[in-house]
Enzyme design. Structure first.
Site, PDB file in Angstrom:
ATOM      1  N   LEU A  92       4.100 -10.277  -9.480  1.00  0.00           N
ATOM      2  CA  LEU A  92       5.396  -9.928  -8.896  1.00  0.00           C
ATOM      3  C   LEU A  92       5.587 -10.612  -7.551  1.00  0.00           C
ATOM      4  O   LEU A  92       4.627 -10.961  -6.875  1.00  0.00           O
ATOM      5  CB  LEU A  92       5.460  -8.409  -8.708  1.00  0.00           C
ATOM      6  N   PRO A  93       6.864 -10.807  -7.173  1.00  0.00           N
ATOM      7  CA  PRO A  93       7.102 -11.352  -5.835  1.00  0.00           C
ATOM      8  C   PRO A  93       6.559 -10.374  -4.792  1.00  0.00           C
ATOM      9  O   PRO A  93       6.378  -9.189  -5.068  1.00  0.00           O
ATOM     10  CB  PRO A  93       8.618 -11.469  -5.739  1.00  0.00           C
ATOM     11  N   THR A 125       0.494 -11.644  -4.670  1.00  0.00           N
ATOM     12  CA  THR A 125      -0.145 -11.740  -3.360  1.00  0.00           C
ATOM     13  C   THR A 125       0.429 -10.656  -2.468  1.00  0.00           C
ATOM     14  O   THR A 125       1.618 -10.676  -2.135  1.00  0.00           O
ATOM     15  CB  THR A 125       0.108 -13.126  -2.731  1.00  0.00           C
ATOM     16  N   LYS A 200      -7.546 -14.815  -0.617  1.00  0.00           N
ATOM     17  CA  LYS A 200      -6.311 -15.593  -0.763  1.00  0.00           C
ATOM     18  C   LYS A 200      -5.606 -15.763   0.581  1.00  0.00           C
ATOM     19  O   LYS A 200      -5.207 -16.868   0.972  1.00  0.00           O
ATOM     20  CB  LYS A 200      -5.377 -14.876  -1.748  1.00  0.00           C
ATOM     21  N   LYS A 275       5.701 -16.239   4.089  1.00  0.00           N
ATOM     22  CA  LYS A 275       5.388 -14.890   3.591  1.00  0.00           C
ATOM     23  C   LYS A 275       3.898 -14.613   3.626  1.00  0.00           C
ATOM     24  O   LYS A 275       3.464 -13.546   4.072  1.00  0.00           O
ATOM     25  CB  LYS A 275       5.864 -14.752   2.140  1.00  0.00           C
TER      26      LYS A 275
END
Lengths: 330, 330, 330, 330
Positions: A92-93, A125, A200, A275
């Site tokens: 998902l975003p 993320t 990440k 982001k």
């Protein structure tokens, strides 16, 4: 994304974590997939290619349709996916409300019930602290949650060459790996839940620092009279070497096949980098970790978004920093 | 440092730049060496080892004595070196007044006269703009000036493994190379005069950015629960990879044989890095080049000097940024 | 700018610094003026208004013509000014080569000779270290050099309301003050030579930090739902108060009569601020002073120059930082 | 903090927001107070002084005892306070879990029920987004939530001279003001819920920027030979002026009665500033607002916490940045 494990012999008193043997029997049973965006769609396709029945959902009907034509079953919302599959992958975003599938408040996206013994793998993320909350929520429902964010872009997602960084209970890693290897070339176990996200975020923060640093350096060298190809060569044989200088050089003409050679089209967008750096910043703030360069890198990518670079590749910071001769003034 | 070429057949009307053939005949004639510090002394020794007679000077008698015992001729000041040798290498601290051997005002250090046709090679790290001024001054005296700063520390200087980045007239590069290969493993031609300094400064600015970035990242990852060795491994197979993460990791215990494993002793001192970053900053200011991360890196190393890190290896920034548990507060 | 004192009774053995009594007799004798730009021209006019005969020069004939019509004597170059006047004021752009009137190499601008006992007042904004060099050079010629940079823009120069920050031998301050009060409302003695520049640079560095800080803060507050006028009012009654928030607010509509209300036209240009910050940076580098925010402010104004803001007022950093809705992205 | 309004005539169908008239009748009825720390205790005392019966709670029994002796009723937990008082003020540390009294998960601190029509005033400094969530939660319970963070330290809290920045429904402001004026000299209405926090955060971010900027500037000026008192005077009459330069100067000896004159004891601690800057950073990240200087200020205060400055006044950044002569190196 979540990945629910089907286990045919589940009983009331089944231990929470099934032995590996039962898991391997579970292969080729239905896999749920929530989120069919630029990354999720090719990932789900790769699951289909490897023979997994896929049950999927997304807010955009077009994305669903394409996958449906390839044989996936499409349902209306995440809850239905969780009803039917006991291995679910989510992609998902990083919108906080969307990402809190298990702990959020939205009636449309919240999953309130998962099958006991399910495996939920989230490849979005997000903040590692949110991953930890979801793991607690999953455990309360008798399920297992793992974070498995990816590195590699749309190309790697299509060719099944993603790298997955996986956090969660070590005993469950083999089960997750079985699915993730269908979609990625590397599946790395990082530690407790949240450490996949941590790895990440750490990588992308250092990547951003290296990219801006390389751009400043190349710009300075060019202004001092150095040929950019030669400068890149010197850096790459010296201690200034980094991925951004030797593999993804931001200066047009220095390398082939990178976004700098194509007007910074494609690649990894500036707003996506902004982001991820926002996540790094928030995580650092919450853990009281000083990240002066990471923080400034965040601000620079944020300023770039404000100045029209949002959808260009993040290596366009070279262009952003370069003096515009016409505007330069005295 | 300067390197004066001896050419026996020099006549009044000799063209300024001698043909290569005459230069090769010049080999094994006396080489001048100005500056016998930590770096200069082992460099001069390597010239002696390769059979070059050396005529040298330094402000510290002890440094001179050691070289004298190895066969070098010691003279009182730079001017005497320039009187006798027509190839001169200089290796001076980045003190501006010292470094302006050809253009400075100090009667003790200023060289007002060099032999016509001399080759002057400066291996000090200085502002490329000063190198250009010296090249102009040398040309007025009928000599050739080249900048040839080094990368690699005292160890590389001793073992003859330095990398030289050379700027100056291309026709003279072969002559410079003949001497520099006695002291270094790599001799890279960078372009017009000043570009050797430019390459050095650029590399070290990117190095500092990468080192601080790696330190922040490793610190953040550790606080998020990642094992430092595992995190380094993940970064090094991903886009966060850089020299500081894969070759000189700043976290104690991650790698062997680097200063982080030895309480940050040895290596490249924080105050030397601060100096190089000061040069980068000044150069960027003068060329109106934005270097936001380079500039902040400079400030961080400057703050470290103020807090007792001046003589520790520059990878000690990891230690500087790491929260001191006792001091942490609420 | 330099200001040569005429003293009719000068003899070979006159002491270098004349007693104040002789200076007051010197009033209303010719004053030299070098540099008739946006600032220099109105300053020289104010000297004429106060009854001082002015002998002036500038590279642009138009500037000279205007002053000539007001009664000034125009000569060809700085050397001629120094030949005739023994009080000389200079107001030059911060181009290093131009500013080194006494120590530079250019035959067109270098002043090699000044009258013994002359007073030279430099109102340009330059590196304090250069001021010190010029003071040494002046002393060798038997003259006195003082640095007297200004704060206040073209408007203050026209109305004679500049503030002068003066560095130099204290005994000479009265003599300098006599002339400077014709052009400014405040004449502040700062200490030894160079401290006038130091005060100017320090003020402008803090000004830049305050302006960017105010812009970030106002932007953040607006995005959080605060009315900008109300936010400014709250800051100005609290500890966030600064000159940029209460006197020169960068947000359009908050205050009247400031550049933010006029599309950032007029005022103090971004490229001028970038230059002053470059001086601050260089000075800090040379004195090993950490200036993390000053350094980042410099970089931000440098980036703005690269993005078309060079000639806008420096308060346009508010506009630069503000997200462009169209470009904002996801 | 929450402030529950008692309204004797409350009926089932009472409109959510009572008319002001009923509120004024409510004066001198019991006020709840949650959080009796350094700030909360003197605030609660001031309510007692103004004749309000206080019912309070805190995790530390000693804090409670002191207030009990002054006449307050002490209860075991926040829920009991909310049971009995219908005006409640909260003043909690910015620990996220503690601050989410209405929306959090902790059974010990969560308030699940408040009286209908209650007024809850939170004076803690928290993320404005959390304030908004709490306002929504309060509204669902039929209560009103307002954020009212303070500026001014322990001294101002004791003397009743705090400034309150209040966000929330405008119709309720008068009711809040009635209580807040017992504890503060200024009560400023900022707008919708969350804007009180926004104003507080904005002010403190600009304050931190101004303080670090003043410290860098004073340090640079001193190194350039300026007398610190004189420099402060020049800045304060010029455009560099700010609260940190003219009211709270960080250089020992420049001003009387400020922490810099007392080895940075007392005042506003570095770790508290670091926390507020963390909030500013998170808020900026979430609203995609570039705050480059605010962000770097945050990092600097974070580094200071790591280096032993956590409990010193935030003006000690002057000391942190100042070079330690012994450690300075070459």
């Amino acid at each position: 994304m979540f990945c629910f494990r089907l286990h045919r012999f589940a009983l009331m008193n089944t231990p929470l974590y099934l032995p590996v043997s039962s898991r391997s029997m579970a292969s080729k049973t239905q896999v749920g997939f929530i989120g069919l965006g630029n990354m999720g769609k090719p990932m789900a396709k790769n699951l289909l290619k490897h023979g997994y029945p896929v049950i999927a959902t997304d807010v955009f009907p077009e994305s669903c349709k394409e996958l449906q034509e390839l044989g996936a079953q499409i349902v209306d919302n995440p809850a239905e996916v969780a009803d039917q599959a006991d291995r679910v992958v989510t992609m998902l975003p990083s919108n906080p409300s969307l990402s809190r599938l298990l702990t959020g408040y939205s009636p449309n996206t919240r999953i309130k019930k998962v099958k006991k013994g399910s495996l939920l793998i989230d490849s979005s993320t997000i903040d590692p602290a949110v991953s930890k909350e979801m793991a607690v929520a999953a455990e309360k429902m008798g399920a297992v949650f793992m974070d498995a964010p990816v590195s590699g872009g749309v190309g790697a997602a299509s060719s099944g060459k993603l790298t997955f960084m996986v956090g969660g209970v070590e005993e469950e890693f083999t089960a997750a790996q079985e699915l993730l290897t269908c979609m990625g070339a590397n599946v790395v176990y990082c530690g407790a839940v949240g450490t996949g996200q941590a790895a990440k975020i750490c990588n992308n923060m250092l990547l951003a620092i290296g990219m801006i640093g390389t751009s400043e350096t190349m710009n300075l060298g060019i202004r001092l009279g150095l040929d950019p190809k030669l400068l890149a060569k010197i850096l790459n044989m010296s201690s200034g070497r980094c991925w951004s200088s030797d593999t993804y050089n931001p200066v047009p003409g220095v390398m082939e096949g990178v976004p700098s050679g194509n007007n910074y089209q494609g690649g990894f967008g500036t707003q996506l980098m902004a982001k991820d750096l926002g996540l790094a910043q928030t995580t650092a703030t919450n853990t009281k970790t000083p990240v002066p360069l990471g923080s400034l890198a965040h601000q620079i990518y944020r300023m770039m978004c404000a100045r029209g670079y949002a959808s260009k590749d993040f290596s366009s910071v070279f262009q952003f920093l370069r003096e515009d001769e016409e505007n330069e003034g005295a």
